[in-house]
Design a protein around this motif. Structure first.
Motif, PDB file in Angstrom:
ATOM      1  N   VAL A 144      22.571 -45.071  79.184  1.00  0.00           N
ATOM      2  CA  VAL A 144      22.890 -46.554  78.897  1.00  0.00           C
ATOM      3  C   VAL A 144      22.917 -47.320  78.330  1.00  0.00           C
ATOM      4  O   VAL A 144      23.767 -47.796  78.423  1.00  0.00           O
ATOM      5  CB  VAL A 144      21.901 -47.054  80.615  1.00  0.00           C
ATOM      6  CG1 VAL A 144      22.572 -48.286  81.248  1.00  0.00           C
ATOM      7  CG2 VAL A 144      22.230 -45.713  81.111  1.00  0.00           C
ATOM      8  N   HIS A 145      21.740 -47.456  77.781  1.00  0.00           N
ATOM      9  CA  HIS A 145      22.203 -47.937  76.282  1.00  0.00           C
ATOM     10  C   HIS A 145      22.800 -47.735  75.070  1.00  0.00           C
ATOM     11  O   HIS A 145      22.530 -47.948  74.230  1.00  0.00           O
ATOM     12  CB  HIS A 145      20.721 -48.647  76.657  1.00  0.00           C
ATOM     13  CG  HIS A 145      19.844 -49.061  77.002  1.00  0.00           C
ATOM     14  ND1 HIS A 145      20.785 -50.375  77.551  1.00  0.00           N
ATOM     15  CD2 HIS A 145      19.327 -48.784  78.224  1.00  0.00           C
ATOM     16  CE1 HIS A 145      20.002 -50.875  79.150  1.00  0.00           C
ATOM     17  NE2 HIS A 145      19.151 -50.006  79.175  1.00  0.00           N
ATOM     18  N   GLY A 146      22.230 -45.871  74.362  1.00  0.00           N
ATOM     19  CA  GLY A 146      22.332 -45.373  73.367  1.00  0.00           C
ATOM     20  C   GLY A 146      21.574 -45.914  72.293  1.00  0.00           C
ATOM     21  O   GLY A 146      20.808 -46.316  72.775  1.00  0.00           O
ATOM     22  N   TRP A 147      22.030 -45.468  71.283  1.00  0.00           N
ATOM     23  CA  TRP A 147      20.862 -45.092  70.351  1.00  0.00           C
ATOM     24  C   TRP A 147      20.855 -46.343  69.105  1.00  0.00           C
ATOM     25  O   TRP A 147      22.206 -45.223  68.724  1.00  0.00           O
ATOM     26  CB  TRP A 147      20.010 -43.945  70.253  1.00  0.00           C
ATOM     27  CG  TRP A 147      21.375 -43.054  69.941  1.00  0.00           C
ATOM     28  CD1 TRP A 147      22.331 -42.127  70.285  1.00  0.00           C
ATOM     29  CD2 TRP A 147      21.248 -42.273  68.512  1.00  0.00           C
ATOM     30  NE1 TRP A 147      22.468 -41.399  70.103  1.00  0.00           N
ATOM     31  CE2 TRP A 147      22.464 -41.523  68.680  1.00  0.00           C
ATOM     32  CE3 TRP A 147      20.928 -42.471  67.525  1.00  0.00           C
ATOM     33  CZ2 TRP A 147      23.529 -40.491  67.151  1.00  0.00           C
ATOM     34  CZ3 TRP A 147      21.312 -41.465  66.204  1.00  0.00           C
ATOM     35  CH2 TRP A 147      22.315 -40.773  66.330  1.00  0.00           C
ATOM     36  N   GLY A 148      20.303 -46.239  68.870  1.00  0.00           N
ATOM     37  CA  GLY A 148      20.064 -46.802  66.713  1.00  0.00           C
ATOM     38  C   GLY A 148      18.867 -48.072  66.983  1.00  0.00           C
ATOM     39  O   GLY A 148      17.983 -47.839  68.008  1.00  0.00           O
ATOM     40  N   VAL A 149      19.382 -49.137  66.002  1.00  0.00           N
ATOM     41  CA  VAL A 149      18.078 -50.259  65.538  1.00  0.00           C
ATOM     42  C   VAL A 149      19.145 -51.097  66.691  1.00  0.00           C
ATOM     43  O   VAL A 149      19.610 -51.486  66.653  1.00  0.00           O
ATOM     44  CB  VAL A 149      18.505 -50.433  64.482  1.00  0.00           C
ATOM     45  CG1 VAL A 149      17.619 -52.011  64.828  1.00  0.00           C
ATOM     46  CG2 VAL A 149      17.626 -48.835  63.830  1.00  0.00           C
ATOM     47  N   ILE A 150      17.943 -51.500  67.547  1.00  0.00           N
ATOM     48  CA  ILE A 150      17.507 -52.802  68.300  1.00  0.00           C
ATOM     49  C   ILE A 150      17.491 -53.981  67.625  1.00  0.00           C
ATOM     50  O   ILE A 150      18.258 -54.899  67.465  1.00  0.00           O
ATOM     51  CB  ILE A 150      16.761 -52.571  69.490  1.00  0.00           C
ATOM     52  CG1 ILE A 150      17.147 -51.349  69.830  1.00  0.00           C
ATOM     53  CG2 ILE A 150      17.385 -53.948  70.300  1.00  0.00           C
ATOM     54  CD1 ILE A 150      18.398 -50.971  70.494  1.00  0.00           C
ATOM     55  N   CYS A 151      16.695 -53.918  66.714  1.00  0.00           N
ATOM     56  CA  CYS A 151      15.917 -54.859  65.794  1.00  0.00           C
ATOM     57  C   CYS A 151      14.489 -55.203  64.861  1.00  0.00           C
ATOM     58  O   CYS A 151      13.653 -53.659  64.379  1.00  0.00           O
ATOM     59  CB  CYS A 151      15.867 -55.991  66.517  1.00  0.00           C
ATOM     60  SG  CYS A 151      13.747 -56.008  67.794  1.00  0.00           S
ATOM     61  N   GLY A 152      14.787 -55.437  63.841  1.00  0.00           N
ATOM     62  CA  GLY A 152      13.942 -55.151  62.624  1.00  0.00           C
ATOM     63  C   GLY A 152      14.266 -53.459  62.458  1.00  0.00           C
ATOM     64  O   GLY A 152      15.592 -53.367  61.142  1.00  0.00           O
ATOM     65  N   LEU A 153      13.208 -53.276  61.721  1.00  0.00           N
ATOM     66  CA  LEU A 153      12.824 -51.861  60.697  1.00  0.00           C
ATOM     67  C   LEU A 153      13.910 -51.520  59.609  1.00  0.00           C
ATOM     68  O   LEU A 153      14.520 -50.800  59.617  1.00  0.00           O
ATOM     69  CB  LEU A 153      13.970 -50.829  61.884  1.00  0.00           C
ATOM     70  CG  LEU A 153      12.753 -50.419  63.096  1.00  0.00           C
ATOM     71  CD1 LEU A 153      13.102 -49.747  64.438  1.00  0.00           C
ATOM     72  CD2 LEU A 153      11.179 -50.331  63.103  1.00  0.00           C
ATOM     73  N   ASN A 154      14.338 -53.138  59.181  1.00  0.00           N
ATOM     74  CA  ASN A 154      14.491 -52.434  57.677  1.00  0.00           C
ATOM     75  C   ASN A 154      14.017 -51.905  56.709  1.00  0.00           C
ATOM     76  O   ASN A 154      12.617 -52.409  56.730  1.00  0.00           O
ATOM     77  CB  ASN A 154      14.726 -53.864  57.267  1.00  0.00           C
ATOM     78  CG  ASN A 154      15.801 -55.518  57.948  1.00  0.00           C
ATOM     79  OD1 ASN A 154      16.878 -54.601  58.386  1.00  0.00           O
ATOM     80  ND2 ASN A 154      15.507 -56.590  58.157  1.00  0.00           N
ATOM     81  N   CYS A 204       9.667 -52.205  57.696  1.00  0.00           N
ATOM     82  CA  CYS A 204       9.603 -53.964  58.778  1.00  0.00           C
ATOM     83  C   CYS A 204       9.357 -53.609  59.980  1.00  0.00           C
ATOM     84  O   CYS A 204       9.790 -52.467  60.391  1.00  0.00           O
ATOM     85  CB  CYS A 204      10.635 -54.894  58.078  1.00  0.00           C
ATOM     86  SG  CYS A 204      10.924 -55.427  55.930  1.00  0.00           S
ATOM     87  N   PRO A 205       8.934 -54.066  60.921  1.00  0.00           N
ATOM     88  CA  PRO A 205       8.220 -53.853  62.135  1.00  0.00           C
ATOM     89  C   PRO A 205       9.549 -53.909  63.233  1.00  0.00           C
ATOM     90  O   PRO A 205      10.458 -55.016  62.062  1.00  0.00           O
ATOM     91  CB  PRO A 205       7.403 -55.208  62.638  1.00  0.00           C
ATOM     92  CG  PRO A 205       6.801 -55.427  61.134  1.00  0.00           C
ATOM     93  CD  PRO A 205       7.941 -54.920  60.275  1.00  0.00           C
ATOM     94  N   GLY A 206       9.843 -53.545  64.047  1.00  0.00           N
ATOM     95  CA  GLY A 206      10.808 -53.871  65.155  1.00  0.00           C
ATOM     96  C   GLY A 206      11.011 -52.729  65.916  1.00  0.00           C
ATOM     97  O   GLY A 206       9.966 -52.077  66.381  1.00  0.00           O
ATOM     98  N   TYR A 207      12.034 -52.685  66.113  1.00  0.00           N
ATOM     99  CA  TYR A 207      12.359 -51.650  67.802  1.00  0.00           C
ATOM    100  C   TYR A 207      13.453 -50.437  67.608  1.00  0.00           C
ATOM    101  O   TYR A 207      15.000 -50.925  67.150  1.00  0.00           O
ATOM    102  CB  TYR A 207      12.194 -52.437  68.933  1.00  0.00           C
ATOM    103  CG  TYR A 207      12.492 -51.529  70.031  1.00  0.00           C
ATOM    104  CD1 TYR A 207      11.361 -51.178  70.877  1.00  0.00           C
ATOM    105  CD2 TYR A 207      13.602 -51.433  70.838  1.00  0.00           C
ATOM    106  CE1 TYR A 207      11.376 -50.389  72.256  1.00  0.00           C
ATOM    107  CE2 TYR A 207      13.543 -51.480  72.515  1.00  0.00           C
ATOM    108  CZ  TYR A 207      12.879 -50.023  72.829  1.00  0.00           C
ATOM    109  OH  TYR A 207      12.552 -49.705  73.759  1.00  0.00           O
ATOM    110  N   GLY A 208      14.067 -49.429  68.209  1.00  0.00           N
ATOM    111  CA  GLY A 208      14.826 -48.778  68.467  1.00  0.00           C
ATOM    112  C   GLY A 208      14.476 -47.349  69.190  1.00  0.00           C
ATOM    113  O   GLY A 208      13.459 -47.255  69.765  1.00  0.00           O
TER     114      GLY A 208
END
Length: 197
Positions: free
Chosen positions: A45-55, A70-74
């Protein structure tokens, strides 16, 4: 418990019946059922990848070997949630032994995957003992994991991993292409040029 005779790819779940024993295998099967449904939902439904952060950023003064994620969500390619709520450091030298001898690229691709780490333990009686007496006979000396938690960890790929590319869009009028799970469930965050020497 019998084997799953459903259609190919179908997810099995227990058929709970009154007065039937509750087994660890059935609880694991049910947990796996709901986990796979959630993964399938995120991936399709949403696909995959980096949503925010994770630099991925270099640590100053490390000569190009030490980095921070860095902190984030994927969402990983297999639908795994990847929540990193703190900085995660790594040293690229720790992964050099995994580089193939015939690698022709001077790049490394930084990936994040989730693993399970034990966080609680309980006594595991020796096989066949079962006395539970605590008398020092050896049946209460070993421990087994009783709680697990998700722990993000960095991995390195030495060739460029596939990236998610959306096929059609909802506005194109055609059916959407289903993203295929790649060989690895790790989410690629970026690439790093290997330092000279």
């Amino acid at each position: 418990m019998t084997s799953n005779n459903g259609p190919p790819g179908a997810l099995a779940m227990p058929d709970w019946q009154a007065e039937r024993p509750l087994t660890a295998a059935e609880l694991n099967l049910e947990q796996g059922y709901f986990l796979q449904r959630a993964r399938r939902h995120l991936r399709l439904v949403h696909g995959w990848g980096v949503i925010c952060g994770l630099n991925v950023v270099p640590v100053a003064g490390s000569g190009g070997w030490e980095f921070l994620v860095c902190p984030g969500y994927g969402v990983g390619p297999c639908g795994d949630e990847l929540l990193l709520n703190r900085q995660l450091g790594f040293n690229l030298r720790d992964f050099l032994w995994t580089r193939p001898l015939d690698a022709d690229s001077e790049q490394a691709w930084v990936q994040l995957e989730v693993g399970e780490i034990p966080s609680g333990y309980e006594a595991a009686g020796a096989a066949g003992c079962g006395c539970g007496c605590g008398c020092g006979c050896g049946c209460d000396d070993s421990l087994q994991a009783s709680l697990l938690y998700d722990e993000p960890r960095v991995t390195i790929a030495w060739s460029q991993p596939p990236t998610f590319v959306a096929g059609n869009t909802l506005c194109s009028g055609g059916p959407l292409a289903c993203p295929v799970c790649p060989e690895s469930c790790a989410l690629t965050l970026g690439s790093i040029a290997l330092p000279h020497g």
